[in-house]
Design an enzyme around this catalytic site. Structure first.
Site, mmCIF file in Angstrom:
data_model
loop_
_atom_site.group_PDB
_atom_site.id
_atom_site.type_symbol
_atom_site.label_atom_id
_atom_site.label_comp_id
_atom_site.label_asym_id
_atom_site.label_seq_id
_atom_site.Cartn_x
_atom_site.Cartn_y
_atom_site.Cartn_z
ATOM 1 N N ASP A 226 -4.657 -5.147 23.466
ATOM 2 C CA ASP A 226 -3.896 -5.309 22.788
ATOM 3 C C ASP A 226 -4.017 -6.967 22.088
ATOM 4 O OD1 ASP A 226 -0.517 -4.451 21.312
ATOM 5 O OD2 ASP A 226 -1.413 -6.655 21.177
ATOM 6 N N ASN A 234 -2.468 -13.099 10.939
ATOM 7 C CA ASN A 234 -2.623 -12.484 9.928
ATOM 8 C C ASN A 234 -1.884 -13.393 8.904
ATOM 9 O OD1 ASN A 234 -3.717 -9.899 9.457
ATOM 10 N ND2 ASN A 234 -1.955 -8.701 10.400
ATOM 11 N N HIS A 239 -4.571 -11.208 5.816
ATOM 12 C CA HIS A 239 -4.850 -9.993 6.439
ATOM 13 C C HIS A 239 -6.312 -9.492 6.308
ATOM 14 C CE1 HIS A 239 -2.055 -6.508 7.196
ATOM 15 N NE2 HIS A 239 -2.995 -5.912 6.648
ATOM 16 N N ASP A 243 -8.199 -8.079 9.607
ATOM 17 C CA ASP A 243 -9.136 -6.929 9.660
ATOM 18 C C ASP A 243 -10.478 -7.395 10.124
ATOM 19 O OD1 ASP A 243 -7.265 -5.594 8.284
ATOM 20 O OD2 ASP A 243 -8.026 -5.272 6.360
ATOM 21 N N GLU A 269 -2.928 -3.053 16.368
ATOM 22 C CA GLU A 269 -3.884 -4.127 16.768
ATOM 23 C C GLU A 269 -4.328 -3.732 18.308
ATOM 24 O OE1 GLU A 269 -0.901 -4.355 17.088
ATOM 25 O OE2 GLU A 269 -0.201 -6.193 18.003
HETATM 26 N N1 LIG Z 1 -4.817 -7.254 9.177
HETATM 27 C C1 LIG Z 1 -4.496 -6.274 9.804
HETATM 28 N N2 LIG Z 1 -3.108 -6.312 10.372
HETATM 29 C C2 LIG Z 1 -2.562 -4.892 11.080
HETATM 30 C C3 LIG Z 1 -3.472 -4.044 10.976
HETATM 31 N N3 LIG Z 1 -2.494 -2.956 11.570
HETATM 32 C C4 LIG Z 1 -1.436 -3.638 12.009
HETATM 33 N N4 LIG Z 1 -1.606 -4.811 11.686
HETATM 34 C C5 LIG Z 1 -0.629 -5.910 11.918
HETATM 35 O O1 LIG Z 1 -0.673 -6.375 13.247
HETATM 36 C C6 LIG Z 1 0.747 -7.219 13.538
HETATM 37 C C7 LIG Z 1 1.305 -6.661 14.815
HETATM 38 O O2 LIG Z 1 2.241 -7.574 14.827
HETATM 39 P P1 LIG Z 1 3.141 -7.542 16.467
HETATM 40 O O3 LIG Z 1 3.317 -6.130 16.874
HETATM 41 O O4 LIG Z 1 4.422 -8.421 16.325
HETATM 42 O O5 LIG Z 1 2.130 -8.176 17.591
HETATM 43 P P2 LIG Z 1 1.551 -9.613 17.740
HETATM 44 O O6 LIG Z 1 1.992 -10.546 16.655
HETATM 45 O O7 LIG Z 1 0.030 -9.419 18.181
HETATM 46 O O8 LIG Z 1 2.326 -10.025 19.254
HETATM 47 P P3 LIG Z 1 2.081 -9.748 20.638
HETATM 48 O O9 LIG Z 1 1.349 -8.244 20.654
HETATM 49 O O10 LIG Z 1 3.257 -9.710 21.369
HETATM 50 O O11 LIG Z 1 1.084 -10.648 21.112
HETATM 51 C C8 LIG Z 1 1.519 -6.612 12.389
HETATM 52 O O12 LIG Z 1 1.798 -7.976 11.619
HETATM 53 C C9 LIG Z 1 0.765 -5.834 11.547
HETATM 54 O O13 LIG Z 1 1.094 -6.019 10.243
HETATM 55 C C10 LIG Z 1 -4.623 -3.787 10.194
HETATM 56 O O14 LIG Z 1 -5.130 -2.930 10.111
HETATM 57 N N5 LIG Z 1 -5.050 -4.897 9.694
#
Ligand SMILES: Nc1nc2c(ncn2[C@@H]2O[C@H](COP(=O)(O)OP(=O)(O)OP(=O)(O)O)[C@@H](O)[C@H]2O)c(=O)[nH]1
Length: 344
Positions: A226, A234, A239, A243, A269
């Site tokens: 992860d 992001n 964004h 990606d 992610e």
């Molecule tokens: N750019 C992009 N962002 C994505 C995609 N799918 C999910 N996300 C973003 O991934 C982020 C995941 O955030 P969180 O689940 O809070 O996790 P994190 O910020 O990595 O925090 P931790 O996992 O605790 O370290 C969210 O802001 C989603 O919008 C994608 O295909 N592209």
């Protein structure tokens, strides 16, 4: 369906190499028939002239295939062979006694097979109709000169029925094949993540259900990676850069893992990996290597990209679903432990 299978109406999945092999086959075929007809003294003057012309023309097409587009050459090759077969059969009937069909007739079906081999289905349908009409009209013309109208109709109808059956069967075979390819392509597409081209969750689940049924005796490890603070990436860089991080990570996984390991984008992610291993130490080393190589990734101006990894082994559980729960908990613990680490 069209866009998935071919880029335009004329495109067929025939490579130049394959085309050249077919041209060579046709040249050998012509040469053999020429030799057979010659030695058995059944060669007619028309064929004695046409065989070498066809062989030389095909030879020229073979050489041109190194220079000219396949589409043009396929049409050229088709018109030479179809033109010869139809005219040869008509000339043979000119020389025959009444109420008989020449052995040249048996070659005419090749015109329909070639159309489906060389061209798209739409083009082949059009060509087979044209070739069918020319064949029937030509033979009607020659037969009616020596036979009564009733006899001529009988022979032409007999021929027409056989040819129509050929055409319908060929059309049917090609349609069934196209449908199968289409379904297969669609099925593959719904199992792929469009951003990273890795398996998506659906594709991954399908694959692991399949292998866990087949290979219960095989040892495997599940890793869930992860990206740390991805939301922050992001929010800070946008964004699109986010990606790029996901694409970069998927490339890293492809580079570091072996061909038979299973890699998927498990969620936003999160990436899941199944590794077939010999020893626990080997898997942990690999996880460490992955973590470190992600640390080295340079994307845009991001200071550092890191991942947390949860690892579990098939021998720790009795069912693969329990392994996912176990690894999920370990990943959660890795996040709690400060991120950029591995918990097994
Ligand atoms: N750019 C992009 N962002 C994505 C995609 N799918 C999910 N996300 C973003 O991934 C982020 C995941 O955030 P969180 O689940 O809070 O996790 P994190 O910020 O990595 O925090 P931790 O996992 O605790 O370290 C969210 O802001 C989603 O919008 C994608 O295909 N592209």
């Amino acid at each position: 369906m069209q866009t998935l299978l071919s880029s335009n109406d004329n495109t067929v999945l025939l490579s130049k190499k394959m085309f050249r092999s077919l041209v060579l086959l046709a040249m050998v075929g012509f040469a053999m028939i020429w030799a057979i007809d010659f030695y058995s003294a059944i060669i007619i003057r028309f064929d004695a002239v046409s065989y070498p012309i066809c062989i030389v023309s095909l030879g020229v097409i073979f050489l041109l295939s190194y220079k000219i587009s396949l589409n043009v050459l396929q049409h050229l090759g088709y018109f030479i062979i179809a033109g010869y077969l139809i005219s040869s059969s008509i000339v043979h009937h000119e020389l025959l006694p009444h109420q008989e069909l020449s052995s040249a007739v048996q070659w005419l079906a090749l015109n329909y097979v070639m159309a489906y081999l060389f061209f798209s289905r739409q083009r082949a349908v059009l060509l087979t109709i044209i070739v069918f009409v020319i064949t029937m009209v030509g033979h009607f013309w020659v037969l009616s000169r020596y036979d009564s109208l009733d006899e001529t109709f009988g022979m032409i109808l007999n021929m027409a029925v056989a040819h129509i059956i050929y055409i319908i069967l060929l059309w049917g075979i090609v349609s069934i094949r196209e449908k199968a390819v289409y379904t297969n392509t669609l099925e593959q597409q719904v199992q792929l993540d469009p951003l990273t081209q890795l398996l998506n969750r659906r594709g991954f689940e399908k694959k692991i259900t399949h292998f866990s049924q087949l290979k219960q005796s095989v040892s495997y490890a599940l890793l869930i990676l992860d990206v740390d603070h991805f939301k922050q990436i992001n929010d800070t860089y946008g964004h699109l850069v986010g990606d790029q991080v996901l694409i970069g990570l998927s490339q890293k996984l492809r580079e570091e893992l072996r061909h038979n390991d299973i890699i998927a984008r498990w969620g936003g992610e999160e990436f899941a990996v199944i590794i077939f291993y010999h020893s626990v130490g080997q898997v942990l080393k690999l996880a460490q290597r992955l973590r470190l190589s992600v640390e080295q990734m340079q994307i845009d101006n991001i200071a550092q990209i890191t991942v947390s990894i949860g690892v579990g082994f098939s021998h720790e559980v009795s069912h693969i679903e329990q392994l996912f729960e176990l690894v999920d908990t370990r990943l959660y613990n890795a996040k709690k432990a400060g991120r950029n680490c591995i918990i097994s």
